[in-house]
Motif scaffolding. Sequence first.
Motif, PDB file in Angstrom:
ATOM      1  N   MET A   1       0.842  -1.187   0.000  1.00 56.31           N
ATOM      2  CA  MET A   1       0.000   0.000   0.000  1.00 56.31           C
ATOM      3  C   MET A   1       0.882   1.243   0.000  1.00 56.31           C
ATOM      4  N   LYS A   2       0.463   2.254  -0.734  1.00 57.17           N
ATOM      5  CA  LYS A   2       1.203   3.504  -0.842  1.00 57.17           C
ATOM      6  C   LYS A   2       0.735   4.435   0.280  1.00 57.17           C
ATOM      7  N   LEU A   3       1.625   4.714   1.225  1.00 61.20           N
ATOM      8  CA  LEU A   3       1.247   5.493   2.401  1.00 61.20           C
ATOM      9  C   LEU A   3       1.956   6.836   2.424  1.00 61.20           C
ATOM     10  N   GLY A   4       1.235   7.836   2.899  1.00 65.06           N
ATOM     11  CA  GLY A   4       1.800   9.168   2.994  1.00 65.06           C
ATOM     12  C   GLY A   4       1.123   9.976   4.070  1.00 65.06           C
ATOM     13  N   VAL A   5       1.327  11.285   4.009  1.00 63.05           N
ATOM     14  CA  VAL A   5       0.771  12.187   5.010  1.00 63.05           C
ATOM     15  C   VAL A   5       0.569  13.550   4.365  1.00 63.05           C
ATOM     16  N   ILE A   6      -0.444  14.272   4.823  1.00 62.71           N
ATOM     17  CA  ILE A   6      -0.581  15.684   4.476  1.00 62.71           C
ATOM     18  C   ILE A   6       0.463  16.421   5.306  1.00 62.71           C
ATOM     19  N   THR A   7       1.431  17.027   4.640  1.00 62.29           N
ATOM     20  CA  THR A   7       2.644  17.430   5.354  1.00 62.29           C
ATOM     21  C   THR A   7       2.407  18.482   6.432  1.00 62.29           C
ATOM     22  N   ASP A   8       1.442  19.405   6.227  1.00 66.97           N
ATOM     23  CA  ASP A   8       1.265  20.444   7.243  1.00 66.97           C
ATOM     24  C   ASP A   8       0.639  19.898   8.519  1.00 66.97           C
ATOM     25  N   GLY A   9       0.137  18.648   8.493  1.00 64.21           N
ATOM     26  CA  GLY A   9      -0.303  18.003   9.722  1.00 64.21           C
ATOM     27  C   GLY A   9       0.849  17.663  10.638  1.00 64.21           C
ATOM     28  N   ILE A  10       2.051  17.623  10.085  1.00 64.17           N
ATOM     29  CA  ILE A  10       3.268  17.508  10.893  1.00 64.17           C
ATOM     30  C   ILE A  10       3.786  18.908  11.219  1.00 64.17           C
ATOM     31  N   SER A  11       4.013  19.685  10.138  1.00 66.41           N
ATOM     32  CA  SER A  11       4.537  21.034  10.300  1.00 66.41           C
ATOM     33  C   SER A  11       4.400  21.776   8.978  1.00 66.41           C
ATOM     34  N   ARG A  12       4.188  23.086   9.045  1.00 64.58           N
ATOM     35  CA  ARG A  12       4.229  23.899   7.832  1.00 64.58           C
ATOM     36  C   ARG A  12       5.663  24.208   7.410  1.00 64.58           C
ATOM     37  N   ASP A  13       6.621  23.882   8.252  1.00 70.56           N
ATOM     38  CA  ASP A  13       8.025  23.905   7.852  1.00 70.56           C
ATOM     39  C   ASP A  13       8.239  22.677   6.974  1.00 70.56           C
ATOM     40  N   PHE A  14       8.259  22.890   5.663  1.00 74.13           N
ATOM     41  CA  PHE A  14       8.192  21.773   4.722  1.00 74.13           C
ATOM     42  C   PHE A  14       9.378  20.827   4.864  1.00 74.13           C
ATOM     43  N   GLU A  15      10.574  21.363   5.013  1.00 68.71           N
ATOM     44  CA  GLU A  15      11.738  20.479   5.141  1.00 68.71           C
ATOM     45  C   GLU A  15      11.662  19.653   6.417  1.00 68.71           C
ATOM     46  N   HIS A  16      11.203  20.243   7.499  1.00 69.85           N
ATOM     47  CA  HIS A  16      11.051  19.467   8.730  1.00 69.85           C
ATOM     48  C   HIS A  16      10.022  18.358   8.552  1.00 69.85           C
ATOM     49  N   ALA A  17       8.897  18.673   7.886  1.00 71.10           N
ATOM     50  CA  ALA A  17       7.878  17.647   7.652  1.00 71.10           C
ATOM     51  C   ALA A  17       8.443  16.483   6.839  1.00 71.10           C
ATOM     52  N   LEU A  18       9.244  16.792   5.829  1.00 72.20           N
ATOM     53  CA  LEU A  18       9.848  15.730   5.025  1.00 72.20           C
ATOM     54  C   LEU A  18      10.822  14.892   5.850  1.00 72.20           C
ATOM     55  N   THR A  19      11.545  15.539   6.746  1.00 73.76           N
ATOM     56  CA  THR A  19      12.471  14.803   7.616  1.00 73.76           C
ATOM     57  C   THR A  19      11.721  13.850   8.529  1.00 73.76           C
ATOM     58  N   VAL A  20      10.595  14.287   9.072  1.00 74.07           N
ATOM     59  CA  VAL A  20       9.784  13.414   9.924  1.00 74.07           C
ATOM     60  C   VAL A  20       9.178  12.274   9.097  1.00 74.07           C
ATOM     61  N   MET A  21       8.771  12.560   7.873  1.00 75.43           N
ATOM     62  CA  MET A  21       8.295  11.491   6.989  1.00 75.43           C
ATOM     63  C   MET A  21       9.365  10.420   6.812  1.00 75.43           C
ATOM     64  N   GLU A  22      10.601  10.825   6.615  1.00 70.09           N
ATOM     65  CA  GLU A  22      11.699   9.865   6.482  1.00 70.09           C
ATOM     66  C   GLU A  22      11.816   9.010   7.739  1.00 70.09           C
ATOM     67  N   GLU A  23      11.692   9.642   8.879  1.00 65.35           N
ATOM     68  CA  GLU A  23      11.808   8.931  10.152  1.00 65.35           C
ATOM     69  C   GLU A  23      10.816   7.777  10.242  1.00 65.35           C
ATOM     70  N   PHE A  24       9.629   7.968   9.676  1.00 65.31           N
ATOM     71  CA  PHE A  24       8.582   6.963   9.800  1.00 65.31           C
ATOM     72  C   PHE A  24       8.340   6.182   8.499  1.00 65.31           C
ATOM     73  N   GLY A  25       9.195   6.372   7.509  1.00 67.75           N
ATOM     74  CA  GLY A  25       9.116   5.566   6.307  1.00 67.75           C
ATOM     75  C   GLY A  25       7.900   5.819   5.447  1.00 67.75           C
ATOM     76  N   LEU A  26       7.417   7.052   5.419  1.00 65.30           N
ATOM     77  CA  LEU A  26       6.288   7.414   4.563  1.00 65.30           C
ATOM     78  C   LEU A  26       6.826   8.024   3.271  1.00 65.30           C
ATOM     79  N   ASP A  27       6.308   7.578   2.145  1.00 60.49           N
ATOM     80  CA  ASP A  27       6.896   7.925   0.855  1.00 60.49           C
ATOM     81  C   ASP A  27       6.180   9.047   0.113  1.00 60.49           C
TER      82      ASP A  27
END
Length: 290
Positions: A1-27
Amino acid sequence: MKLGVITDGISRDFEHALTVMEEFGLDYAELQFVWDKEVGNLDAGERARVRELLERHGKKVSNICHHVFAGMPMSTKPGEPVHVKHMDTLKRCIEIARLVGSPKVRILSGKKEMILWGRHGAEQWNVAKGAWDALLPLIAPAIELARAEEAQLVVETGNGTMVNSCWTGRRLIDDLDAKDVLTVLWDPANNCWAHEDAWPLGYETLGGAGGGYLGHMHVKDVQADTPKATLEVRPMGEGQLAEQWEPLAAALKDDGYDGVISYESVYHPGDGNFEAGFRQSVERFKQIFA
């Protein structure tokens, strides 16, 4: 299954949101608010920066999620300034989608009128007469634009919008004869307000994963109390959909759903910290849908 996240639900700091996505393996990153702007309002430099960060972090984009047509009353006519403004935003969103490789662009469906159809007297006394018929010409230019631009739109089942269930989403697509460019962005938690269970009712209404109506998904958990006009967001698996997530996920897998499932991180533990809410629920989200 292709999993992701709406990034501003983590942070509106886009680079930080992408870093957290990496931490949890969301593509798959879904773009709604980026830095201090809604995604469709990013200027050329900001768009280029978004693409550069996506490439650096190795993330794909699932959906451009601007609030196109949000809040538009059904008294609006095509070509009026507010409608033109939303159409211009949609054009920009399609351009951004092309730039970052997003397969989908979200639209919404205007401001909700509560009762759209009725029988045995309700059609006379209770129905918002003409509301549904007024919606169709407002969305039709978006369908024409999508065909001209070879873009794919998704209409969200939203709170406070004319399309607030799988049934109304499917009807909109059918009434516009737009299945080639428009599918449903299914948010089962939003549909709780319309008392539409996700499983099996919502899933079957869309014809399952292979029925041609389901294009994208948002996942979150809620407790809706319609009589009290109250909505509570809850950690994943602790809301009224708790018993429906696993059979729904199993059906999606069995039926070969090939779209993206985005976690919509709109829960916080009482202190306004949405990243903390994300961290509290993301593993449960992955456990159910991975």
